[in-house]
Each structure stands twice: as C-alpha cells, then as structure tokens.
Design a protein around this motif. Structure first.
Motif, short mmCIF file in Angstrom:
data_model
loop_
_atom_site.label_atom_id
_atom_site.label_comp_id
_atom_site.label_asym_id
_atom_site.label_seq_id
_atom_site.Cartn_x
_atom_site.Cartn_y
_atom_site.Cartn_z
N ASN A 105 33.72 -13.51 3.85
CA ASN A 105 33.74 -14.58 4.83
C ASN A 105 35.14 -14.97 5.28
N ARG B 166 28.59 -7.59 6.23
CA ARG B 166 29.95 -8.14 6.27
C ARG B 166 30.95 -7.08 6.71
N THR C 204 32.20 -22.35 -6.28
CA THR C 204 33.63 -22.15 -6.07
C THR C 204 33.96 -20.66 -5.96
N THR D 172 37.48 -19.59 -4.01
CA THR D 172 38.89 -19.93 -4.25
C THR D 172 39.00 -21.28 -4.95
N ILE E 203 31.11 -16.80 -4.17
CA ILE E 203 31.52 -17.63 -5.32
C ILE E 203 31.65 -16.71 -6.55
N SER F 19 24.92 -18.29 -1.50
CA SER F 19 25.63 -19.37 -2.21
C SER F 19 25.05 -20.73 -1.82
#
Ligand code: PMP
Length: 291
Positions: free
Chosen positions: A63, A91, A167, A169, A213, A255
C-alpha cells in the motif's frame, strides 16, 4: 485540483452501536497510506529536496508503494519499490501499472527489503522515503487522521473509550494515540497484530496473511504507549472481512477485518463508556486472489 488534493478527510462509518471507523478506501489510491506519501513528499518539496525525474525508493508490503507510485505519477518522479514476494498479485499489478519498478525479495522478509532499499538509496543518491523509521509518519497521523477523529468525536458529542489499530510501521497508532491522549488522557490504545507473527506480544515473527500489518518488527510502536495488544489469526481476519463486505457493503481489505474483530473483542471484555474507534485501511479489490 489533482488526486493528492483528495487525500484525507475520509468518512467516519458506524459499524455497530459503539464501533466507528475511518473509511480509508475513499483515498485516491485506496488506502490509509496516501496520507503518509503525501505528507512526506509535500515536506520534501517544501524543503527543495526533490525535482521532477528524481527517483524515490521504498520498501513496502504494497500500500505504501501504491500510494507513493500514484503521487510519483502525479508529480513526475520515478519510483523503485522493494517488496516481499508473497504480497498479492493485485498489488504488484497496480504498482507496475502506476509506473513503479518492482524488486521482489524473500517471502515476508521486510528486513531484507529495508536493507536493500537503504543500500540502493545511498549508492544511487535516490530519495529514501523511509516509512518504517520516519518521524514524519507519526506526525502525519497526528496532524491528519488523529485530528479528523477528534473532529468526528466533537461533532458526535462522544468520548473515545479506545482506539484499536493494526500496526505495520506503527505510524497510524502512534500519531492517533498522541492526538487523542492530548484531549482524552484515559483513552485506551489497543494494537492489533497477526496471531502468526505476535512480535509485540513477545513472540517470534512469522508468515501470515494480514497484509499491511505484522511486518516482523514493531518499528515506530512505543509499547509504553500501548495499553493492550490483541492478536488475530489470519483466517478469522479474512472471515470478518468477508462479512463486512457481504453484510455491510464495506469493500475493505484483510487488516480492516482484523481491526473490526479486535474492536469487537475489546468491547465484549470492557464496559467503559464511550465509543471504540478503528481503521478500515484499504480496498478489498486488492485481495480478490487471496481472501
Ligand atoms: N493495514 C494496511 C492494509 C496497511 O497497508 C497498513 C500500512 N502498512 C496498515 C494497516 C498499518 O498502518 P501503519 O503502517 O500506519 O501502522
């Protein structure tokens, strides 16, 4: 106007009586990561660090790469993306379509992707957007996502019981936590990670299917700021995602299912007053082959 003028200010959807979520699919490239990409490039442009034709380089599960590639296309930069090979084909197709050059490294190997990015950036003098260690990542979510959530709460005359967020990053959870705690010191901050890669819960990194994540380290997450970590197995995250799509018409990614499931778990165990806020991080189309 150009696409990046429409980053942020996403809708705030009601998922159940007490659970609300930022609907990041509304962003131009379809994920929460447009916020970070715009924030970092705007900052670099303000400081005259970039000129058209320059090469950006980033390590990403997808992303962030898609977001930077869209902005690079908008603003005339070139972009090199380094990603673990087990990320979805959708992606990879999107990245190539946006003009990014892809380098794939080993399955789930973010350490290798980050090391290669840093090496290429320094050898070639490319602009390293450095998402996993960039303080602008937290600042971005403090100033955008967190600020917007405050606005929703004030408009709804509600207080937050908890912010629940997966999470990658760690930028989202740390930035939003800092913003919400400034006004609501009692808000609980709940991190979500894949059960197969329970790094923040003290376990070992592992392969999992909640793309975006659980990237193998906690990166920007300061565990002192986290009240609780909830682990979600990939299969449960996928199941909850399919339900959000079929039963709520929310065409979101895996996610998002993990976040909503964790928010529901937290709600079932805690009876504190106020609403529970989470993130619907990206669009479901990029997971058609793996959900
Ligand atoms: N979900 C998805 C689908 C993502 O792409 C990301 C970003 N990697 C996240 C959640 C987590 O966001 P952050 O990097 O801010 O922790």
């Amino acid at each position: 106007m150009r696409p990046s003028d429409f980053v942020g200010n996403t809708p705030f959807l009601q998922i159940s009586n007490r659970i609300f979520a930022k609907f990041e699919t509304y962003s131009p490239s379809g994920s929460v990561k447009d916020r970070l990409a715009k924030y970092i490039l705007d900052d670099a442009e303000r400081r005259c660090l970039l000129k058209p034709g320059d090469m950006l380089v980033e390590a990403t599960s997808g992303n962030t790469g898609i977001a930077f590639a869209l902005l690079a296309a908008e603003r005339g930069y070139r972009i090199k993306i380094i990603m673990p090979s087990n990320m979805s084909n959708e992606r990879k197709h999107m990245l190539r379509m946006l003009g990014a050059e892809l380098i794939e490294v080993g399955e789930g190997d973010f350490d290798e992707a980050i090391a290669l990015r840093d090496k290429l950036a320094s050898e070639n003098d490319w602009f390293n957007t450095n998402q996993f260690h960039n303080p602008l990542n937290i600042e971005c979510h403090f100033n955008t996502t967190g600020f917007e959530i405050l606005g929703h709460l004030i408009a709804m005359k509600q207080t937050p019981a908890a912010f629940v967020s997966g999470t990658g990053t760690g930028g989202t959870i740390m930035g939003v936590a800092k913003r919400l705690r400034g006004i609501y010191p009692d808000v609980k901050i709940i991190a979500v990670e894949p059960a197969e890669s329970p790094v923040m819960s003290g376990g070992e990194p592992g392969l999992h299917g909640i793309q975006g994540i659980g990237d193998g380290s906690k990166f920007l997450v300061d565990l002192n700021q986290i009240d609780e970590v909830i682990t979600v197995p990939t299969e449960i995250a996928k199941q909850r995602t399919r339900e959000l799509i079929k039963e709520n018409g929310m065409l979101v990614g895996i996610s998002s299912g993990a976040n909503v499931y964790a928010a529901e778990q937290w709600e079932a165990r805690n009876h504190s007053k106020g609403v529970i806020i989470t993130m619907l991080c990206d669009r479901g189309e990029r997971y058609l082959s793996c959900i």
